[in-house]
Design a protein around this motif. Structure first.
Motif, short mmCIF file in Angstrom:
data_model
loop_
_atom_site.label_atom_id
_atom_site.label_comp_id
_atom_site.label_asym_id
_atom_site.label_seq_id
_atom_site.Cartn_x
_atom_site.Cartn_y
_atom_site.Cartn_z
N ALA B 208 0.79 -1.21 0.00
CA ALA B 208 0.00 0.00 0.00
C ALA B 208 0.83 1.27 0.00
O ALA B 208 1.81 1.38 0.71
CB ALA B 208 -0.91 0.01 1.23
N SER B 209 0.44 2.22 -0.82
CA SER B 209 0.88 3.58 -0.60
C SER B 209 0.00 4.08 0.54
O SER B 209 -1.08 3.51 0.78
CB SER B 209 0.61 4.43 -1.86
OG SER B 209 -0.78 4.38 -2.16
N ILE B 211 -1.94 6.50 0.69
CA ILE B 211 -3.26 6.91 0.19
C ILE B 211 -4.16 5.70 -0.01
O ILE B 211 -5.34 5.74 0.31
CB ILE B 211 -3.10 7.70 -1.12
CG1 ILE B 211 -2.56 9.08 -0.80
CG2 ILE B 211 -4.43 7.81 -1.86
CD1 ILE B 211 -3.37 9.83 0.25
N TYR B 212 -3.60 4.61 -0.52
CA TYR B 212 -4.40 3.39 -0.67
C TYR B 212 -4.86 2.91 0.70
O TYR B 212 -6.01 2.52 0.88
CB TYR B 212 -3.57 2.31 -1.38
CG TYR B 212 -4.31 1.00 -1.52
CD1 TYR B 212 -4.01 -0.08 -0.69
CD2 TYR B 212 -5.30 0.85 -2.48
CE1 TYR B 212 -4.69 -1.28 -0.82
CE2 TYR B 212 -5.98 -0.36 -2.61
CZ TYR B 212 -5.67 -1.42 -1.78
OH TYR B 212 -6.34 -2.61 -1.90
N GLU B 213 -3.95 2.96 1.66
CA GLU B 213 -4.29 2.55 3.03
C GLU B 213 -5.45 3.37 3.56
O GLU B 213 -6.40 2.84 4.16
CB GLU B 213 -3.04 2.73 3.92
CG GLU B 213 -3.23 2.45 5.38
CD GLU B 213 -2.68 1.10 5.80
OE1 GLU B 213 -1.45 0.93 5.77
OE2 GLU B 213 -3.47 0.22 6.19
N LEU B 214 -5.39 4.69 3.32
CA LEU B 214 -6.48 5.56 3.77
C LEU B 214 -7.78 5.20 3.06
O LEU B 214 -8.84 5.13 3.66
CB LEU B 214 -6.15 7.03 3.47
CG LEU B 214 -5.61 7.86 4.63
CD1 LEU B 214 -5.21 9.24 4.14
CD2 LEU B 214 -6.62 7.97 5.75
N MET B 215 -7.70 4.98 1.74
CA MET B 215 -8.90 4.65 0.97
C MET B 215 -9.54 3.37 1.49
O MET B 215 -10.74 3.30 1.72
CB MET B 215 -8.56 4.49 -0.52
CG MET B 215 -9.80 4.12 -1.34
SD MET B 215 -9.45 3.78 -3.10
CE MET B 215 -8.99 2.04 -3.05
N ILE B 216 -8.70 2.34 1.70
CA ILE B 216 -9.21 1.06 2.20
C ILE B 216 -9.88 1.24 3.56
O ILE B 216 -10.92 0.64 3.85
CB ILE B 216 -8.06 0.04 2.31
CG1 ILE B 216 -7.66 -0.44 0.91
CG2 ILE B 216 -8.46 -1.16 3.16
CD1 ILE B 216 -8.75 -1.20 0.19
#
Lengths: 446, 446
Positions: B208-209, B211-216
C-alpha cells in the motif's frame, strides 16, 4: 557498496523521481551521470546537483557501473531497448517504472550475458525527503535474485531505512492495478464529478463529516499530481480495462437499485462487500478514526500551547523554527520569533513543546553558559543537589574544590548552567542564586 | 432550559441515534419518554436507561414538551403526519433525519398553530461519546428561527460544545447529496468492486501507498455501517439520480480515454479538476500528509516508550488504563498492569506519558499521601523549596510552625506528599528525606 568508486548513470535523471535519485545518490558519495533530451535543463541540473550531464543515452549506459532507467512510462520500453545492449558485463541495470511486466521483460531480453537486472518500483514521489520508511518493490527474476548485485542493492535500501518488498513482475502489476490503478481512477473520476456538478469545495467542507473531509483531501492530493504519469499508470497496465469495467458496472448496479428503491438489494450489496472485507472493515473504522482523531486532538493540544514556547518542524523539509505560539487562525499557527511573526500551515508542520522542545533546543540551538561557584557544607551530597537542580535547569557540575581558600566546613561547587541568550542567562543566574541560598548554600565571593 | 421540568418524547427512541439522544438527555436531567414498535425491546430500554416506554406514538406526542422524531428515513414522513397534529401548542417538534426537505415540509404542514418546528440533522452516529465538537445542522424556516425555542435549542447545543450550522432545508439536501450521497455511493461501489475482483485486502495493504491505506480504511468504515440507513440516505434524496449519473459518466469518459491511449485527453480532465479545486488541491496534500504523518509518528513515539509508564485511553469510550508499555506487535500494544498483560489496538487508543500521564493519574487514580514534618532555618523561603520539590514530587505544604517546641533558629514545615500505593509512598519518603538533609533541612523527631 564502496560508493566513491561507483558510477551511476540515470537515464532521464534531469526530472521527476530520476532527478530525486540523482540528488540522493550524489549525496551518498556516488559518481552520478544524468541524461535528458533537453540540453539546457541538463546543464542546469549539472550545476544544481554537481553531477555530469550528457544527452547521449548510449554513452551514459556504457559508462555506468549501475544504469538506472528513469524515463516516462510511455517511452520506457523504447529507451530500454536502445540502451540495454550497451551496459557492460558485470554491471547492473535497473529501472524505477511504476509498472513492471513490460520493463522487466525488455531489460532481461536486451542485456548482454553477465549483466544483472533488478527492476524496481519506488512507491513514493519526488517530494519525499528520504528513503526512510518508504516502500521499494524489487521484481528481479530468480536468476538475478541470487546475484551479488541483488544483495548489495537490498542491503543498501534496508540500511537507508526503506521497506523492501521482493515479488515477481506479474504479481506486482496485478496488485498495482488495484493499489494505484483503481485508486487513481476512482479519485480522479470523483474530482471530475465535483467539477461537473460545480460543487464549491471550500463551502462543502463546512458541512463535512470527517470522512468527507478525508475524501476531499485525497482527491485534492491526487488530482494535483503529474497528470502524464497518472495517465501512463492507467494506460500501461493491461489489467486496467477489467478494473474499470468492474467498477463502472458496480456503480450502475447500485444506481439502478437506488432508482428502484430496492432496499433489500442495496443492503445485500453492502453486506456482501462487508463480508468480503471481514476484519478489515473494523480495522478501517479504527484506522480512519485514528487519522481523524490525530488531527483534531492536535488542534486541541495547540490551543493549550498559546502563549508558550514551541518548536515548529516542517514535516517534509525537517527545518525547525523556535519561538512562542501567538495564535491559531484556521489552518495556520502564528509564531513569535523574537518579535517577528511568522505564519505556518498547521497541516505542514509538527509542533513540539515541553521536554521534546528542550531536546530540540539542545540539538539545534547554540547553547551559551555561565559558570557559578557556590559553597555548600562539606558533608552535603552534591549529586542529590544536582539531580534536584536538573529538574529546573540545563546544568552540570564542572568542579568541586575543598581547599585552603574555602571557608572552614564548606566546599566550593562550580555549576555550569546553559541557556540560549545572554538575557536568558542573566535571569537564570538570578533564579539559581535565589534557590541556592534557600537550600543551605551560599554564593562564593572570589 | 430548566431540564427537570421538561418532558422529551423521542419517537423511535429505542434504537440508533434516537436511543443515543434518550440516554444523553436523560443524563442531562430531562424526563424522557421513548416509543418503538417492539414492546420487548422498549421495556428493556426502559430498564437500561431509566426512561419511560410506550408503543403509542400519539400518546407520547401529546405528553412531550419537546417531541423528537427519530425513526428510519423510509417511515419518517408517515410517522410525522401521524403524530405532528397531536403536539400541544407552545411545544416544540423536532426530528433527527439525515435528509431535511421531506421531514421539514411534513412537520410544518401538520402541526397546530403555536407549535415550533426545528428540524435537525446531527452529523454523527451512535458510537460518538458526546455532542462535544460534533456538527449539528438546524433547518428551521424563517418564522421558527425567531422563536424562543430556537434560542434555547441553539444555546443548549453550543453549551454542550457542538458546532451548530443553520441553513435552509433545500440547501442542506443539496450539499448532503454530495457530502453523504456521492461519498457513500463511491465508497460502497469501491467496496463492491474489490469483492467482485476478489482482492485480498490484507495482502494488498503490504504494497500500500499511504493513500491506498487511507482509501481502504474509509471503504471498510463505510461498508460496516447500518446498510438500511445508507440505503435510505441514497433513496430519499431527490438529487441522487443526477449525482450518480454524473459520476458514472465521468468514469465512462475517463475509461474510454484510457482505452484509446488519449494521453492529452486524460491530462485535460485531471487539469480541469485540479483547476476547479484551486487551493483545495494543495490543502488536500497537506491534510492527507498530516493524517498519514500523525499515524506514523505516533508509532515511532510508542516505540520509544517501551519499558516506560503510560496511560492508555480508548478514543471512543474514554476509559483509561495505567501500566508499563511492554511491547508493540503489529496494530497492538501490550500493557503490563501490575503483572497482568493486556492487549490494546493502537488504532483504538490514545497513549499518554510524562506530564500528561501525571495529570491523568491525579485525575483518575485515588491518591494516598504521607505527611512529613521537617525543620528548616527560620530565614529560609519555603516557597522556593516547595517549587523545587514540586519538580520531583506531587507535594504541598500543609503547615508551618514556629513555636516553643521547635529548636531555636528553626521552623517546622509539614509537607504532604502524594503517591498511588503504600509501597510507592515508602520509596518516596526515603527519597524525600534524603533530599531534605542535603538542602539544609533536618527531620523533625516528635
Amino acid at each position: 557498496m564502496k560508493n566513491t568508486n561507483l558510477t551511476i548513470s540515470i537515464i532521464g535523471g534531469t526530472d521527476g523521481l530520476g532527478k530525486w535519485f540523482a540528488r540522493y545518490l550524489k549525496n551518498k558519495g556516488f559518481n552520478v551521470i544524468v541524461t535528458g533530451r533537453d540540453i539546457e535543463k541538463g546543464k542546469s541540473v549539472e550545476k544544481e546537483l554537481g553531477v555530469e550531464f550528457t544527452n547521449n543515452n548510449i554513452e551514459a549506459a556504457k559508462k555506468g557501473d549501475i544504469v538506472i532507467v528513469a524515463v516516462p512510462i510511455n517511452v520506457t520500453e523504447r529507451v530500454i531497448r536502445e540502451i540495454a545492449p550497451h551496459v557492460r558485463e558485470g554491471c547492473l541495470l535497473m529501472d524505477i517504472t511504476s509498472i513492471k511486466e513490460i520493463p522487466t521483460r525488455a531489460m532481461e531480453e536486451n542485456v548482454k550475458e553477465g549483466v544483472t537486472v533488478i527492476p524496481t518500483h519506488p512507491m513514493f514521489g519526488p517530494s519525499t525527503p528520504s528513503l526512510l520508511r518508504q516502500v521499494v518493490i524489487l521484481t528481479p527474476s530468480e536468476k538475478h535474485k541470487k546475484s551479488e548485485w541483488f544483495k548489495k542493492v537490498y542491503n543498501f535500501l534496508k540500511k537507508e531505512g526503506a521497506k523492501v518488498i521482493v515479488i515477481d513482475a506479474e504479481k506486482h502489476d496485478k496488485i498495482m492495478g488495484i493499489v494505484q490503478g483503481l485508486t487513481h481512477f476512482a479519485f480522479i473520476s470523483l474530482g471530475a464529478t465535483l467539477k461537473e456538478l460545480n460543487v464549491d469545495i471550500k463551502e462543502s467542507r463546512k458541512f463535512a463529516s470527517p470522512i468527507y473531509e478525508l475524501m476531499i483531501s485525497i482527491i485534492g492530493r491526487i488530482i494535483g499530481q503529474n497528470p502524464y504519469l497518472y495517465a501512463d499508470i492507467q494506460m500501461f497496465n493491461p489489467r486496467i480495462k477489467e478494473i474499470h469495467e468492474t467498477f463502472i458496472n458496480q456503480c450502475k448496479e447500485i444506481s439502478e437499485i437506488v432508482k428502484n428503491k430496492d432496499r433489500e438489494g442495496f443492503v445485500k450489496i453492502m453486506k456482501e462487500a462487508a463480508k468480503h472485507f471481514g476484519s478489515e472493515a473494523k480495522r478501517g473504522v479504527h484506522y480512519s478514526d485514528k487519522a481523524i482523531f490525530a488531527l483534531t486532538s492536535e488542534i486541541e493540544k495547540l490551543n493549550k500551547l498559546i502563549g508558550k514556547e514551541i518548536a515548529v518542524k516542517n514535516i517534509n523539509s525537517n527545518i525547525i523554527h523556535f519561538g512562542v505560539l501567538k495564535d491559531i487562525e484556521d489552518d495556520y499557527l502564528i509564531l513569535d520569533k523574537n518579535g517577528k511573526e511568522q505564519k505556518f500551515n498547521i497541516l505542514k508542520v509538527e509542533v513540539f513543546s515541553g521536554d521534546e522542545l528542550n531536546e530540540l533546543k539542545k540539538k539545534h540551538l547554540e547553547r551559551k553558559y555561565i559558570d557559578v561557584s557556590v559553597l555548600f557544607k562539606k558533608d552535603v551530597n552534591e549529586e542529590v543537589i544536582l539531580n534536584l537542580l536538573k529538574k529546573m535547569f540545563d546544568i552540570e557540575i564542572i568542579d568541586i574544590y575543598e581547599g585552603d581558600k574555602i571557608e572552614n566546613g564548606y566546599k566550593s561547587i562550580t555549576f555550569r548552567i546553559y541557556g540560549y541568550s545572554k538575557e536568558e542567562l542573566k535571569n537564570i543566574e538570578k533564579e539559581f542564586l535565589n534557590i541556592i541560598k534557600n537550600i543551605g548554600g551560599k554564593e562564593r565571593f572570589k
